[in-house]
Design an enzyme around this catalytic site. Structure first.
Site, PDB file in Angstrom:
ATOM      1  N   THR A 218      -2.639   1.091  -4.574  1.00  0.00           N
ATOM      2  CA  THR A 218      -3.157   2.180  -3.757  1.00  0.00           C
ATOM      3  C   THR A 218      -4.508   2.645  -4.267  1.00  0.00           C
ATOM      4  O   THR A 218      -4.830   2.474  -5.447  1.00  0.00           O
ATOM      5  CB  THR A 218      -2.169   3.371  -3.748  1.00  0.00           C
TER       6      THR A 218
ATOM      7  N   GLU B  73      -4.949  19.881  -0.410  1.00  0.00           N
ATOM      8  CA  GLU B  73      -5.709  21.104  -0.143  1.00  0.00           C
ATOM      9  C   GLU B  73      -5.511  21.565   1.292  1.00  0.00           C
ATOM     10  O   GLU B  73      -5.335  22.755   1.558  1.00  0.00           O
ATOM     11  CB  GLU B  73      -7.193  20.864  -0.430  1.00  0.00           C
TER      12      GLU B  73
ATOM     13  N   PHE C 117     -13.909  17.948  -8.963  1.00  0.00           N
ATOM     14  CA  PHE C 117     -12.773  17.260  -9.578  1.00  0.00           C
ATOM     15  C   PHE C 117     -13.223  15.930 -10.166  1.00  0.00           C
ATOM     16  O   PHE C 117     -14.060  15.234  -9.608  1.00  0.00           O
ATOM     17  CB  PHE C 117     -11.684  17.003  -8.530  1.00  0.00           C
TER      18      PHE C 117
ATOM     19  N   ASP D 121       0.860  -1.180   0.000  1.00  0.00           N
ATOM     20  CA  ASP D 121       0.000   0.000   0.000  1.00  0.00           C
ATOM     21  C   ASP D 121       0.902   1.237   0.000  1.00  0.00           C
ATOM     22  O   ASP D 121       2.108   1.143   0.252  1.00  0.00           O
ATOM     23  CB  ASP D 121      -0.889  -0.027   1.240  1.00  0.00           C
TER      24      ASP D 121
END
Length: 1046
Positions: free
Chosen positions: A644, A469, A510, A374
């Site tokens: 992932t 962000e 998005f 991962d």
């Protein structure tokens, strides 16, 4: 989803919708909230699975039969069970105890060990199943356990609690019915996702109102896609129905056993045939001293043949080492403690040491060929940090909370500014307005409302759906432009202490195709502005002004440093332009047909003719020594695949920064395919490119959607492409897709050993699917740790776990297995030689009669060479402890050498030490040693069979004891010769930084030898440096004292 964690608000109510049905034909399920089933008609409630988590294998009731079944599936155990039954049924040369007692010991020890490990799994399951939860029942909140939740229950979940089951949001303590959750334990993303309840249930904020709710949910059946949920809720209010929509090593051992079974059958059949060939002569069929009974003369020849064959089978049965399994089990169980004791695998910051959940896979750690890992929380620390930005063609860095142009220090005139330039302020406002960041409700619910007119009393706590962000908004607040929060459709920004309120008009979400997001806001002056940010490949081509070329150069420089990059731009709208785009957006969002396509067209129409403001560089901090660990794995011949749930750009950026992808590597992409035909064509092109550029290393990037298409019809082509790539990155992966990729490699024709490592619940399916599963003790809960075979605190510990512990475990178990077959071969072959020798001496009836014990009688009646007690105790007492100690403590190479030279791992790959060549060597060696010491003992006795002066004679038991004694000495010396010097304390591997356990012993010897003269010390042949981790010999000189007086 189960495993999500609540960020805020404080309390909200969810409805349980998940739970697997029994097999049926329906594609949907109907669930009645609070289990209020219709009172009329012939409704039959559906049966759903309960909410218990079960990772254990046994229960109290099935442990004995299931464990016995599992154990007798082993070739050796089943074989000895048959031998034991044969000994009970017919007259055999050895007692049933010789087979039954070792078999009972092996079964008992193995059952205790497996029962203990399963008890630990039960204990971990009970912690989860017994977690307290609150559900709405009978008009109030009822406290119950997680395992008692039923499909249809209304569950109350508070802030920072983990979801106990898959849920649908009904209401929260916020007026708008919204809440924010993190799905880190499902998809590895620590960012927040915003969920909003439908208006009809959002107002039901009390238990009493929720208890009165009468509603039905129709939804899809459980599926693997985490990001898609389709259903509708029908709420009955005053006989009205309101409908709302939701969119959301053993193989080698068994092979050797089969070979030895074949040898056993061959010896038994050959001995039986030779016996009847011998009895073909009448004088040997019924000699005068051993006459047959009437029953024996009249018995069936076939039955006699079968009985004789079984008797020889029992006589030679010790060729199969029953104690092998119990010794292997003990070696694995005891050896697993060394991992937990290893100080190099201890993480001091979190006070966590390595953990072993199962000891059955120790040797597999030395055979790994593929590592599936991962990303978030495994390779990274889950901490985003703002590093650099480019504004209007100038690079900036944050220095002590101030934006400083590159090349200027804080003390320089240009670097020590208390104001922001116009371009800098606009750039920071764009960063503060174009996002999905939320502020902790506790900080916005003061007496003055969400707006703090007199400044910020304390640092604001931000939550965001993107970690980038959050890092950017926090960086902007540090340099003077602070996002203060939202209220309805208003957003407030405070620039250098001056508050400004913007009206949020539209959000252009998005999506992976556009690779950007935008917001349209109305400034305090009434101007309509579009702020957009996204990947440079989606922003720069749409920009018509600004420092485009300089920014592109800066973005490339940021990427080379391993930073995650975003470009920021804006556009001003005239009133007429805004009216047109607002109309188009409304039409696209209310369209019933092709809504997504029409929205994409409108977004592309709006996001054009942009003015570029700059770019940002954010670092997803890697864990310590991740890059070195991945490079070491590559040197060891292990291929690393990163699986992932992150976005394509994020995943590629981290792969580059951690060294999974090299800068010189040719990166191939299989992404954003929506049809089988395009996916197949892209795969063929990739295969062609790899074939043409076979000298260059290739890396492959594939997303979840394209992976599903590739595995549907083009699995072989996809596997060919992947196997020819040095590194593979799979992004936007659902948990079950991760497991499917692991299964694909695991079941390929090469049958490679796979290892999966992760830290969240989204990695559990992958961890359980791989041969070896490793959990990271990270920030995403303990699900991965509980369901793994091994658990470590950091990814960097993987190198020592594989290169040192895996290497040692494999060498030890390989030598243990080969040595066991060797010492049993050397034990059983003298039996065969003994019978053959007596048969060949049949014409010399009186010669060596004491050895052969009247050879004809011996040959016919299966006389054993050794006493039954020796056969039983050969492994239990005489030869068991040395090999067990060897298999626990042997170190043929120093641990630091193994870790510093990963290429040594290749020497043991592909099961090199348990192949047929080593097996053939040990087998031939066993035959040779048995032949030498058997006939050597016979020649040693010669024809002089007198033992004492009084004429007492040697017998066959005396001869057998002599052979047995030489055999025990031989196998023990062979083990000593095989070992490289056992250093017990060092082998525990709990001394870090190169310090060995013998340091104190060496100091003591230095003090002792310091009393001797230098000449005598040199003549001793001892190098003090050789006392640790090396074998040494000490030979006394003729004039040397017998002991040193300390």
């Amino acid at each position: 989803m189960m495993g999500n964690k609540v960020a805020f608000p404080d309390v909200f109510f969810y409805f349980v919708f998940q739970g697997f049905d029994p097999p049926h034909q329906s594609d949907t399920r109907t669930i009645y909230i609070a289990n209020r089933f219709p009172q009329h008609g012939h409704y039959i409630p559906q049966k759903f699975a309960d909410n218990r988590i079960i990772s254990s294998k046994y229960t109290v009731w099935n442990f004995v039969p299931k464990n016995l079944f599992e154990q007798f599936r082993r070739v050796a155990n089943f074989y000895f069970l048959i031998i034991f039954l044969v000994q009970l049924m017919i007259d055999t040369p050895t007692s049933p105890i010789t087979s039954g007692l070792p078999l009972f010991f092996v079964i008992t020890v193995t059952a205790i060990k497996q029962g203990y490990e399963d008890w630990l799994r039960h204990k971990a399951d009970n912690e989860v199943n017994g977690a307290p939860v609150y559900v709405v029942r009978s008009g109030g909140l009822v406290k119950t356990r997680s395992k008692n939740i039923r499909v249809g229950d209304i569950v109350r979940v508070a802030k920072d609690e983990t979801f106990p089951v898959d849920l649908v949001l009904l209401s929260s303590d916020r007026v708008d019915g919204s809440c924010h959750v993190t799905t880190a334990s499902l998809d590895g993303e620590t960012n927040l996702k915003t969920h909003v309840a439908v208006p009809e249930t959002a107002v039901l904020q009390s238990v009493a109102n929720l208890d009165k709710l009468v509603a039905v949910i129709e939804c899809q059946q459980p599926e693997a896609d985490l990001y898609r949920f389709v259903g509708r809720i029908t709420i009955s209010q005053q006989m009205e129905e309101i409908v709302r929509l939701f969119w959301p090593c053993s193989r080698s051992m068994n092979s050797f056993l089969i070979i030895y079974l074949i040898i056993l059958l061959f010896e038994a059949i050959l001995s039986t045939i030779l016996k009847y060939a011998w009895q073909a002569e009448e004088k040997w069929d019924e000699p005068w001293y051993n006459g047959k009974t009437e029953h024996e003369r009249n018995s069936s020849k076939i039955l006699r043949f079968i009985s004789d064959f079984l008797a020889f089978l029992v006589l030679y049965n010790f060729i199969i080492p029953i104690s092998l399994y119990v010794t292997v089990e003990m070696q694995k169980f005891l050896g697993s403690f060394f991992i937990g004791w290893d100080l190099d695998l201890y993480h001091e910051e979190t006070n966590q040491r390595a953990q072993v959940n199962t000891s059955d896979l120790n040797e597999e750690l030395g055979q790994v060929e593929y590592v599936f890992t991962d990303k978030t929380g495994t390779l990274t620390e889950n901490e985003m940090q703002f590093r650099e930005c480019s504004i209007n063609g100038v690079k900036y860095q944050e220095v002590n909370g101030k934006l400083t142009p590159e090349g200027f220090s804080e003390d320089s005139p240009d670097g020590n500014r208390h104001t922001l330039m116009k371009e800098e302020e606009l750039f920071l406002k764009a960063v503060c307005l174009c996002h999905t960041v939320q502020i902790n409700a506790d900080q916005t619910d003061g007496a003055d409302g969400p707006w703090h007119a007199n400044g910020i009393a304390s640092p604001l706590e931000y939550y965001a759906s993107s970690p980038d962000e959050k890092a950017l908004v926090e960086a902007a607040s540090r340099v003077g432009v602070v996002f203060m929060g939202t209220s309805g459709d208003s957003m407030e920004v405070k620039s250098l202490g001056k508050p400004e309120r913007y009206r949020l008009l539209h959000v252009l979400e998005f999506d992976p195709n556009r690779r950007r997001m935008s917001v349209i806001v109305e400034s305090p002056s009434g101007e309509k502005l579009l702020f957009t940010k996204g990947a440079e490949s989606s922003i720069l081509p749409r920009s018509k002004s600004g420092e485009i070329d300089k920014t592109r150069i800066h973005v490339d420089e940021f990427a080379l440093k391993g930073l995650r990059t975003l470009c920021v731009a804006y556009r001003r709208f005239t009133p007429e332009e805004y009216q047109e785009i607002s109309k188009r957006l409304h039409e696209a969002r209310t369209a019933l047909q092709q809504r997504e396509e029409r929205l994409a067209d409108v977004f592309n129409f709006i996001e054009r003719d942009l003015e570029l403001l700059g770019a940002t560089g954010v670092e997803d901090k890697l864990q310590e020594k991740v890059q070195e660990t991945i490079e070491a794995l590559r040197l060891a011949g292990i291929k690393v695949w990163v699986l992932t749930g992150d976005k394509h750009e994020t995943a590629v950026s981290v792969s580059l920064s951690c060294g999974h992808f090299h800068r010189t590597m040719n990166i191939l992409e299989l992404v954003q395919h929506k049809s089988d035909s395009t996916c197949a064509e892209q795969l063929r092109q990739l295969a062609k490119r790899i074939k043409e550029d076979h000298v260059i290393q290739h890396g492959l990037v594939v997303d979840g959607t394209s992976l599903s298409l590739a595995l549907r019809e083009h699995e072989k082509l996809f596997m060919d492409v992947c196997k020819n790539c040095s590194a593979v990155l799979c992004c936007r992966m659902a948990p079950l897709q991760k497991a499917k990729v692991v299964r694909l490699l695991k079941t390929s024709p090469e049958k490679p050993i796979t290892l999966a490592i992760g830290d969240g619940a989204n990695d559990v399916s992958m961890i359980q699917e791989a041969h070896v599963g490793i959990g990271i003790m990270g920030k995403e809960g303990r699900q991965a740790v509980r369901n793994s075979d091994y658990a470590i605190a950091r990814f960097k510990f993987l190198s020592k776990l594989l290169f040192v512990h895996g290497h040692f475990y494999y060498i030890r178990i390989a030598t243990l297995v080969q040595y066991f077959f060797y010492k049993w071969r050397i034990n059983c072959f003298p039996h065969f030689l003994f019978f053959r020798m007596c048969a060949l001496l049949r014409h010399n009836f009186y010669i060596s009669s004491s050895v052969c014990f009247h050879n004809s009688n011996l040959y016919f009646h299966f006389q054993t060479l050794y006493d039954s007690v020796y056969l039983t105790l050969y492994n239990i007492c005489f030869t068991s402890l040395p090999v067990l100690i060897y298999s626990l403590f042997e170190q043929h190479v120093h641990p630091h050498v193994l870790q510093s030279k990963p290429v040594l791992y290749r020497d043991i790959s592909k099961n090199a030490h348990l192949g047929y060549k080593p097996f053939l060597y040990w087998t031939i060696l066993g035959f040779l040693h048995a032949f030498v010491f058997f006939y050597g003992s016979y020649l040693l006795m010669g024809e002089d069979t007198s033992l004492l002066g009084n004429g007492q004679m040697f017998g066959n038991w005396t001869f057998g004891t002599l052979v047995f004694t030489v055999m025990v000495i031989t196998v023990t010396m062979k083990l000593a010769e095989t070992g490289s010097g056992i250093n017990c304390m060092d082998s525990m591997c709990c001394f870090s930084d190169g310090e060995t356990a013998c340091t104190s012993v060496r100091r003591m010897l230095e003090r002792l030898m310091g009393r001797c003269s230098p000449t005598r010390v040199n003549r001793c042949g001892i190098s003090l440096n050789s006392l640790c981790c090396r074998r040494f010999s000490y030979k006394l000189e003729p004039d040397e004292p017998a002991a040193i007086d300390a």
